[in-house]
Design a protein around this motif. Structure first.
Motif, PDB file in Angstrom:
ATOM      1  N   LEU A  23       2.579  12.065  15.715  1.00  8.83           N
ATOM      2  CA  LEU A  23       3.049  11.712  14.375  1.00  8.83           C
ATOM      3  C   LEU A  23       2.257  12.399  13.263  1.00  8.83           C
ATOM      4  CD1 LEU A  23       3.789   7.907  14.888  1.00  8.83           C
ATOM      5  CD2 LEU A  23       5.324   9.864  15.146  1.00  8.83           C
ATOM      6  N   GLY A  24       1.204  13.115  13.611  1.00 10.21           N
ATOM      7  CA  GLY A  24       0.411  13.834  12.606  1.00 10.21           C
ATOM      8  C   GLY A  24       1.143  15.027  12.018  1.00 10.21           C
ATOM      9  N   ILE A  25       2.182  15.515  12.709  1.00  9.31           N
ATOM     10  CA  ILE A  25       3.009  16.619  12.199  1.00  9.31           C
ATOM     11  C   ILE A  25       4.441  16.103  12.132  1.00  9.31           C
ATOM     12  CG2 ILE A  25       3.851  18.957  12.606  1.00  9.31           C
ATOM     13  CD1 ILE A  25       1.268  19.505  14.168  1.00  9.31           C
ATOM     14  N   GLN A  26       4.943  15.935  10.896  1.00  9.49           N
ATOM     15  CA  GLN A  26       6.264  15.328  10.713  1.00  9.49           C
ATOM     16  C   GLN A  26       7.198  16.271   9.963  1.00  9.49           C
ATOM     17  OE1 GLN A  26       6.057  11.375   9.133  1.00  9.49           O
ATOM     18  NE2 GLN A  26       4.707  10.683  10.779  1.00  9.49           N
ATOM     19  N   ARG A  27       8.427  16.334  10.425  1.00  6.26           N
ATOM     20  CA  ARG A  27       9.441  17.213   9.844  1.00  6.26           C
ATOM     21  C   ARG A  27       9.605  16.983   8.343  1.00  6.26           C
ATOM     22  NH1 ARG A  27      10.791  21.630  11.650  1.00  6.26           N
ATOM     23  NH2 ARG A  27      11.130  20.812  13.727  1.00  6.26           N
ATOM     24  N   SER A  28       9.354  15.781   7.866  1.00  6.77           N
ATOM     25  CA  SER A  28       9.524  15.481   6.434  1.00  6.77           C
ATOM     26  C   SER A  28       8.604  16.318   5.543  1.00  6.77           C
ATOM     27  CB  SER A  28       9.287  13.994   6.169  1.00  6.77           C
ATOM     28  OG  SER A  28       7.960  13.636   6.517  1.00  6.77           O
ATOM     29  N   ASP A  29       7.585  16.945   6.124  1.00  6.96           N
ATOM     30  CA  ASP A  29       6.700  17.817   5.346  1.00  6.96           C
ATOM     31  C   ASP A  29       7.271  19.221   5.174  1.00  6.96           C
ATOM     32  OD1 ASP A  29       4.719  15.987   4.681  1.00  6.96           O
ATOM     33  OD2 ASP A  29       3.576  16.356   6.513  1.00  6.96           O
ATOM     34  N   GLY A  30       8.454  19.464   5.724  1.00  2.00           N
ATOM     35  CA  GLY A  30       9.152  20.738   5.537  1.00  2.00           C
ATOM     36  C   GLY A  30       8.381  21.926   6.088  1.00  2.00           C
ATOM     37  N   PRO A  31       8.292  23.014   5.300  1.00  2.00           N
ATOM     38  CA  PRO A  31       7.624  24.228   5.767  1.00  2.00           C
ATOM     39  C   PRO A  31       6.149  23.993   6.151  1.00  2.00           C
ATOM     40  CG  PRO A  31       8.884  24.700   3.791  1.00  2.00           C
ATOM     41  CD  PRO A  31       8.902  23.206   3.979  1.00  2.00           C
ATOM     42  N   LEU A  32       5.500  23.049   5.497  1.00  2.00           N
ATOM     43  CA  LEU A  32       4.111  22.738   5.858  1.00  2.00           C
ATOM     44  C   LEU A  32       4.029  22.257   7.300  1.00  2.00           C
ATOM     45  CD1 LEU A  32       1.107  22.273   5.289  1.00  2.00           C
ATOM     46  CD2 LEU A  32       1.718  20.009   4.431  1.00  2.00           C
ATOM     47  N   ALA A  33       4.982  21.426   7.711  1.00  2.29           N
ATOM     48  CA  ALA A  33       4.984  20.921   9.088  1.00  2.29           C
ATOM     49  C   ALA A  33       5.116  22.061  10.080  1.00  2.29           C
ATOM     50  CB  ALA A  33       6.117  19.918   9.274  1.00  2.29           C
ATOM     51  N   GLN A  34       5.966  23.025   9.777  1.00  6.00           N
ATOM     52  CA  GLN A  34       6.133  24.158  10.694  1.00  6.00           C
ATOM     53  C   GLN A  34       4.850  24.983  10.757  1.00  6.00           C
ATOM     54  OE1 GLN A  34       8.956  24.612  12.714  1.00  6.00           O
ATOM     55  NE2 GLN A  34       7.431  25.896  13.721  1.00  6.00           N
ATOM     56  N   ARG A  35       4.196  25.194   9.606  1.00  4.78           N
ATOM     57  CA  ARG A  35       2.917  25.924   9.606  1.00  4.78           C
ATOM     58  C   ARG A  35       1.864  25.173  10.407  1.00  4.78           C
ATOM     59  NH1 ARG A  35       4.329  26.663   4.232  1.00  4.78           N
ATOM     60  NH2 ARG A  35       2.774  25.165   3.505  1.00  4.78           N
ATOM     61  N   GLN A  36       1.817  23.835  10.229  1.00  6.29           N
ATOM     62  CA  GLN A  36       0.858  23.038  10.997  1.00  6.29           C
ATOM     63  C   GLN A  36       1.138  23.159  12.490  1.00  6.29           C
ATOM     64  OE1 GLN A  36       1.564  19.190   9.192  1.00  6.29           O
ATOM     65  NE2 GLN A  36      -0.355  19.299   8.040  1.00  6.29           N
ATOM     66  N   PHE A  37       2.413  23.081  12.862  1.00  7.90           N
ATOM     67  CA  PHE A  37       2.742  23.184  14.283  1.00  7.90           C
ATOM     68  C   PHE A  37       2.389  24.568  14.822  1.00  7.90           C
ATOM     69  CE2 PHE A  37       5.429  24.422  17.791  1.00  7.90           C
ATOM     70  CZ  PHE A  37       5.026  23.468  18.726  1.00  7.90           C
ATOM     71  N   ASP A  38       2.694  25.609  14.062  1.00  7.98           N
ATOM     72  CA  ASP A  38       2.379  26.965  14.520  1.00  7.98           C
ATOM     73  C   ASP A  38       0.882  27.110  14.767  1.00  7.98           C
ATOM     74  OD1 ASP A  38       5.070  27.584  14.354  1.00  7.98           O
ATOM     75  OD2 ASP A  38       4.893  28.624  12.415  1.00  7.98           O
ATOM     76  N   GLU A  39       0.085  26.522  13.889  1.00  8.21           N
ATOM     77  CA  GLU A  39      -1.369  26.556  14.062  1.00  8.21           C
ATOM     78  C   GLU A  39      -1.781  25.769  15.314  1.00  8.21           C
ATOM     79  OE1 GLU A  39      -5.058  25.606  11.168  1.00  8.21           O
ATOM     80  OE2 GLU A  39      -3.144  25.901  10.128  1.00  8.21           O
ATOM     81  N   LEU A  40      -1.218  24.573  15.484  1.00  7.46           N
ATOM     82  CA  LEU A  40      -1.502  23.778  16.682  1.00  7.46           C
ATOM     83  C   LEU A  40      -1.062  24.524  17.936  1.00  7.46           C
ATOM     84  CD1 LEU A  40      -2.258  21.189  18.223  1.00  7.46           C
ATOM     85  CD2 LEU A  40       0.039  20.328  17.703  1.00  7.46           C
ATOM     86  N   ASN A  41       0.105  25.127  17.882  1.00  3.89           N
ATOM     87  CA  ASN A  41       0.622  25.869  19.029  1.00  3.89           C
ATOM     88  C   ASN A  41      -0.291  27.045  19.374  1.00  3.89           C
ATOM     89  OD1 ASN A  41       2.548  26.243  21.074  1.00  3.89           O
ATOM     90  ND2 ASN A  41       3.588  27.796  19.850  1.00  3.89           N
ATOM     91  N   GLY A  42      -0.864  27.677  18.360  1.00  2.00           N
ATOM     92  CA  GLY A  42      -1.796  28.775  18.601  1.00  2.00           C
ATOM     93  C   GLY A  42      -3.040  28.312  19.344  1.00  2.00           C
ATOM     94  N   VAL A  43      -3.594  27.184  18.905  1.00  2.00           N
ATOM     95  CA  VAL A  43      -4.768  26.621  19.588  1.00  2.00           C
ATOM     96  C   VAL A  43      -4.391  26.209  21.003  1.00  2.00           C
ATOM     97  CG1 VAL A  43      -6.461  24.743  19.576  1.00  2.00           C
ATOM     98  CG2 VAL A  43      -5.853  25.878  17.435  1.00  2.00           C
ATOM     99  N   ALA A  44      -3.253  25.545  21.139  1.00  2.00           N
ATOM    100  CA  ALA A  44      -2.811  25.111  22.468  1.00  2.00           C
ATOM    101  C   ALA A  44      -2.580  26.308  23.382  1.00  2.00           C
ATOM    102  CB  ALA A  44      -1.538  24.280  22.351  1.00  2.00           C
ATOM    103  N   ALA A  45      -1.942  27.351  22.884  1.00  2.98           N
ATOM    104  CA  ALA A  45      -1.664  28.533  23.707  1.00  2.98           C
ATOM    105  C   ALA A  45      -2.955  29.142  24.229  1.00  2.98           C
ATOM    106  CB  ALA A  45      -0.870  29.559  22.903  1.00  2.98           C
ATOM    107  N   LYS A  46      -3.970  29.164  23.382  1.00  2.00           N
ATOM    108  CA  LYS A  46      -5.255  29.729  23.802  1.00  2.00           C
ATOM    109  C   LYS A  46      -5.834  28.957  24.984  1.00  2.00           C
ATOM    110  CE  LYS A  46      -8.885  29.135  21.086  1.00  2.00           C
ATOM    111  NZ  LYS A  46      -9.870  29.319  20.016  1.00  2.00           N
ATOM    112  N   TYR A  47      -5.845  27.645  24.895  1.00  2.00           N
ATOM    113  CA  TYR A  47      -6.458  26.834  25.951  1.00  2.00           C
ATOM    114  C   TYR A  47      -5.536  26.648  27.156  1.00  2.00           C
ATOM    115  CZ  TYR A  47     -10.194  26.210  22.703  1.00  2.00           C
ATOM    116  OH  TYR A  47     -11.229  26.457  21.857  1.00  2.00           O
ATOM    117  N   LEU A  48      -4.233  26.625  26.929  1.00  2.00           N
ATOM    118  CA  LEU A  48      -3.310  26.521  28.059  1.00  2.00           C
ATOM    119  C   LEU A  48      -3.305  27.821  28.861  1.00  2.00           C
ATOM    120  CD1 LEU A  48      -0.378  24.499  26.486  1.00  2.00           C
ATOM    121  CD2 LEU A  48      -2.189  23.686  28.012  1.00  2.00           C
ATOM    122  N   ALA A  49      -3.464  28.964  28.184  1.00  2.00           N
ATOM    123  CA  ALA A  49      -3.544  30.247  28.894  1.00  2.00           C
ATOM    124  C   ALA A  49      -4.786  30.271  29.773  1.00  2.00           C
ATOM    125  CB  ALA A  49      -3.561  31.401  27.902  1.00  2.00           C
ATOM    126  N   ARG A  50      -5.901  29.743  29.290  1.00  2.00           N
ATOM    127  CA  ARG A  50      -7.126  29.677  30.098  1.00  2.00           C
ATOM    128  C   ARG A  50      -6.901  28.789  31.314  1.00  2.00           C
ATOM    129  NH1 ARG A  50     -11.816  28.858  25.534  1.00  2.00           N
ATOM    130  NH2 ARG A  50     -11.518  30.874  24.529  1.00  2.00           N
TER     131      ARG A  50
END
Length: 158
Positions: free
Chosen positions: A121-148
Motif C-alpha cells: 500500500l506504500g505505492i498507490q495508483r492515486s498518486d498518478g505519475p509519482l506512483a509509477q516512478r516509485q514503482f520503477d525505482e522499487l522494481n530497479g532495486v528488486a531486479a538487482k537483488y532478484l538477479a543475484r
C-alpha cells in the motif's frame, strides 16, 4: 531485518496522506464547530455517553484513513519491508518472485515464491505519475537483488 541506513528505496502514498490530513481537519473541525453551533439548551440534552459515541466514531473513521495513509515500503540488500495498515512485513529477497504494478492495479504487489502475493500500500495508483516512478525505482532495486538470487540458484543447480 536491517536498520534504516541500509534502505536503498523508500516510498509512501502522497495523495492519501494529504487527504487524511484534510479529512482530519474537516471531520474533527466539523464535529467541534457543529457542537458549538448548537444552542446551549440543545447541547444540554446530550449525555456523556452520546458525546463519547460521536467522538469514538470520528476517531475510528480517521484511524482507518490514517492506517492506510501511513503505509510505506522500503527495499534494500536484505529484502523488503512494507507496512500495510497495522502490520509490518519483512520479506527477504529469497522469498520474492517479483514485484508488479499493472495499470489495473490500485497498488503495487509483491509476488512471493510460494505463488501468493501481498499488496504494497506504500505505492498507490492515486498518486498518478509519482506512483509509477516509485514503482520503477522499487522494481530497479528488486531486479538487482532478484538477479543475484537467480544467479546463485543457477550456480547451485548447474
Amino acid at each position: 531485518m536491517a536498520d534504516s541506513s541500509t534502505w536503498e528505496f523508500e516510498a509512501h502514498p502522497h495523495m492519501l496522506r494529504r487527504q487524511a490530513a484534510i479529512w482530519t481537519l474537516v471531520m474533527g473541525g466539523g464535529m467541534v464547530f457543529g457542537w458549538f453551533m448548537l444552542p446551549a439548551n440543545i447541547r444540554d440534552l446530550f449525555n456523556g455517553f452520546q458525546i463519547a459515541t460521536l467522538i469514538f466514531f470520528v476517531v475510528v473513521m480517521l484511524g482507518i484513513v490514517w492506517a492506510v495513509a501511513l503505509s510505506s515500503v522500503k527495499a534494500g540488500a536484505r529484502g523488503l519491508r512494507f507496512r500495510n495498515l497495522f502490520t509490518t512485513h519483512d520479506v527477504p529477497w529469497h522469498e520474492v518472485a517479483s514485484v508488479r504494478f499493472t495499470p489495473a492495479d490500485h497498488w503495487a504487489f509483491v509476488e512471493l515464491a510460494d505463488t501468493s502475493d501481498r499488496p504494497v500500500l506504500g505505492i498507490q495508483r492515486s498518486d498518478g505519475p509519482l506512483a509509477q516512478r516509485q514503482f520503477d525505482e522499487l522494481n530497479g532495486v528488486a531486479a538487482k537483488y532478484l538477479a543475484r538470487k537467480d544467479s546463485r540458484s543457477m550456480a547451485i543447480i548447474g
